[in-house]
Design an enzyme around this catalytic site. Structure first.
Site, PDB file in Angstrom:
ATOM      1  N   VAL A  58      11.523   2.040  -5.882  1.00  0.00           N
ATOM      2  CA  VAL A  58      10.682   0.991  -6.144  1.00  0.00           C
ATOM      3  C   VAL A  58       9.336   1.291  -6.895  1.00  0.00           C
ATOM      4  O   VAL A  58       8.948   0.479  -7.660  1.00  0.00           O
ATOM      5  CB  VAL A  58      10.133   0.530  -4.585  1.00  0.00           C
ATOM      6  CG1 VAL A  58       9.013  -0.476  -4.645  1.00  0.00           C
ATOM      7  CG2 VAL A  58      11.210  -0.141  -3.852  1.00  0.00           C
ATOM      8  N   CYS A  59       9.054   2.393  -6.819  1.00  0.00           N
ATOM      9  CA  CYS A  59       8.090   3.165  -7.399  1.00  0.00           C
ATOM     10  C   CYS A  59       7.989   2.871  -9.023  1.00  0.00           C
ATOM     11  O   CYS A  59       6.791   2.374  -9.677  1.00  0.00           O
ATOM     12  CB  CYS A  59       7.641   4.606  -7.290  1.00  0.00           C
ATOM     13  SG  CYS A  59       7.384   4.892  -5.541  1.00  0.00           S
ATOM     14  N   PRO A  60       8.964   2.937  -9.659  1.00  0.00           N
ATOM     15  CA  PRO A  60       8.999   2.638 -11.311  1.00  0.00           C
ATOM     16  C   PRO A  60       8.722   1.314 -11.523  1.00  0.00           C
ATOM     17  O   PRO A  60       8.280   0.761 -12.492  1.00  0.00           O
ATOM     18  CB  PRO A  60      10.371   3.207 -11.886  1.00  0.00           C
ATOM     19  CG  PRO A  60      11.066   3.494 -10.475  1.00  0.00           C
ATOM     20  CD  PRO A  60      10.354   3.559  -9.487  1.00  0.00           C
TER      21      PRO A  60
ATOM     22  N   GLU B 237       7.025  -0.871  -9.665  1.00  0.00           N
ATOM     23  CA  GLU B 237       5.599  -1.096  -9.470  1.00  0.00           C
ATOM     24  C   GLU B 237       4.582  -0.440 -10.804  1.00  0.00           C
ATOM     25  O   GLU B 237       3.787  -1.275 -11.302  1.00  0.00           O
ATOM     26  CB  GLU B 237       5.010  -0.223  -8.061  1.00  0.00           C
ATOM     27  CG  GLU B 237       5.664  -1.120  -7.122  1.00  0.00           C
ATOM     28  CD  GLU B 237       4.906  -0.344  -5.957  1.00  0.00           C
ATOM     29  OE1 GLU B 237       4.651  -1.321  -4.985  1.00  0.00           O
ATOM     30  OE2 GLU B 237       4.869   0.911  -5.832  1.00  0.00           O
ATOM     31  N   LEU B 238       4.977   0.714 -11.172  1.00  0.00           N
ATOM     32  CA  LEU B 238       4.362   1.299 -12.257  1.00  0.00           C
ATOM     33  C   LEU B 238       4.665   0.485 -13.554  1.00  0.00           C
ATOM     34  O   LEU B 238       3.575   0.389 -14.355  1.00  0.00           O
ATOM     35  CB  LEU B 238       4.540   2.736 -12.390  1.00  0.00           C
ATOM     36  CG  LEU B 238       3.715   3.623 -11.779  1.00  0.00           C
ATOM     37  CD1 LEU B 238       3.863   3.618 -10.249  1.00  0.00           C
ATOM     38  CD2 LEU B 238       3.904   4.951 -12.310  1.00  0.00           C
TER      39      LEU B 238
END
Length: 187
Positions: A46-48, A50-51
C-alpha cells in the site's frame, strides 16, 4: 492522548531528497506548513501507492507553502534504493525521512508497539509547529492525497480567518460558518 494543538518535539533525521542525503530537524519545519506522512515500510504494498499519490499533489502543496516529509523507520539509504527501484516512489520529490532510531515516529506517538514500525498516519503541522490535523488508518487502508489537500486548504483558511469554521465537505471558495448563539439549533 491526542497530539492536536500540541507543538512538535525536537528531532533530527537523515533524509533522501532530490538525489541527495540531507539532515532535517524540527527547526527546518518551523515557519511553514508541513505534512508528516508516516508509513510502515519501504518495499511494501500500500505504501508505494500512497507515496506516488502524494507525489502527484506535491506541486500544488508547494504552491500553498506546504512541505512534505514522508517517514518510515527504514534508513535514508533504503529510501534511496526504493526511490531508484520503484516507478511510483520514483515520482517522489519531497523529503523521505529515515527514522531507523524511531525518534521522529516516537515523537509523534506513532510507533507500533513491539514492531519498530510506524503506523500509517498523517500529521498536518502549522508554521508555529503545532499539530492541526491527524489521520490514522489500519494497515490495509490507503489514504487519499486529494482529501488531504482539501483538509490543508481548510486548515489554512481557518488559520487566516479566526472565528470562522469549515463545515463538512468544505471546498475552497465555499461558505464557512461563524459560530455564535444565533447559529445554535439553526444548522
Amino acid at each position: 492522548m491526542s497530539l492536536i494543538n500540541t507543538k512538535i518535539l525536537p528531532f533530527t533525521a537523515q533524509a533522501y531528497h532530490n538525489g541527495e542525503f540531507v539532515e532535517v530537524s524540527d527547526t527546518d519545519v518551523l515557519g511553514k506548513w508541513a505534512i508528516f506522512f508516516f508509513y510502515p515500510g519501504d518495499f511494501t504494498f500500500v505504501c508505494p501507492t500512497e507515496l506516488g499519490d502524494l507525489a502527484d499533489y506535491y506541486a500544488e502543496l508547494q504552491e500553498l507553502g506546504v512541505e512534505v516529509y514522508s517517514v518510515s523507520t527504514d534508513s535514508h539509504f533504503v529510501h534511496k534504493a526504493w526511490h531508484d527501484d520503484s516507478d511510483e516512489v520514483g515520482k517522489v520529490r519531497y523529503f523521505m525521512l529515515g527514522d531507523s532510531n524511531g525518534q521522529v515516529t516516537t515523537n509523534f506517538d506513532n510507533m507500533r508497539e513491539g514492531l519498530g514500525q510506524a503506523d500509517r498516519a498523517t500529521f498536518l503541522v502549522d508554521p508555529q509547529g503545532v499539530v492541526q490535523y491527524i489521520e490514522q488508518t489500519a494497515e490495509g487502508i490507503g489514504r487519499s492525497a486529494s482529501e488531504l489537500l482539501r483538509k490543508v486548504k481548510a486548515a489554512q483558511y481557518i488559520a487566516a480567518h479566526p472565528g470562522e469554521v469549515c463545515p463538512a465537505k468544505w471546498e475552497e471558495g465555499a461558505k464557512t460558518l461563524t459560530p455564535g448563539i444565533d447559529l445554535v439549533g439553526k444548522i
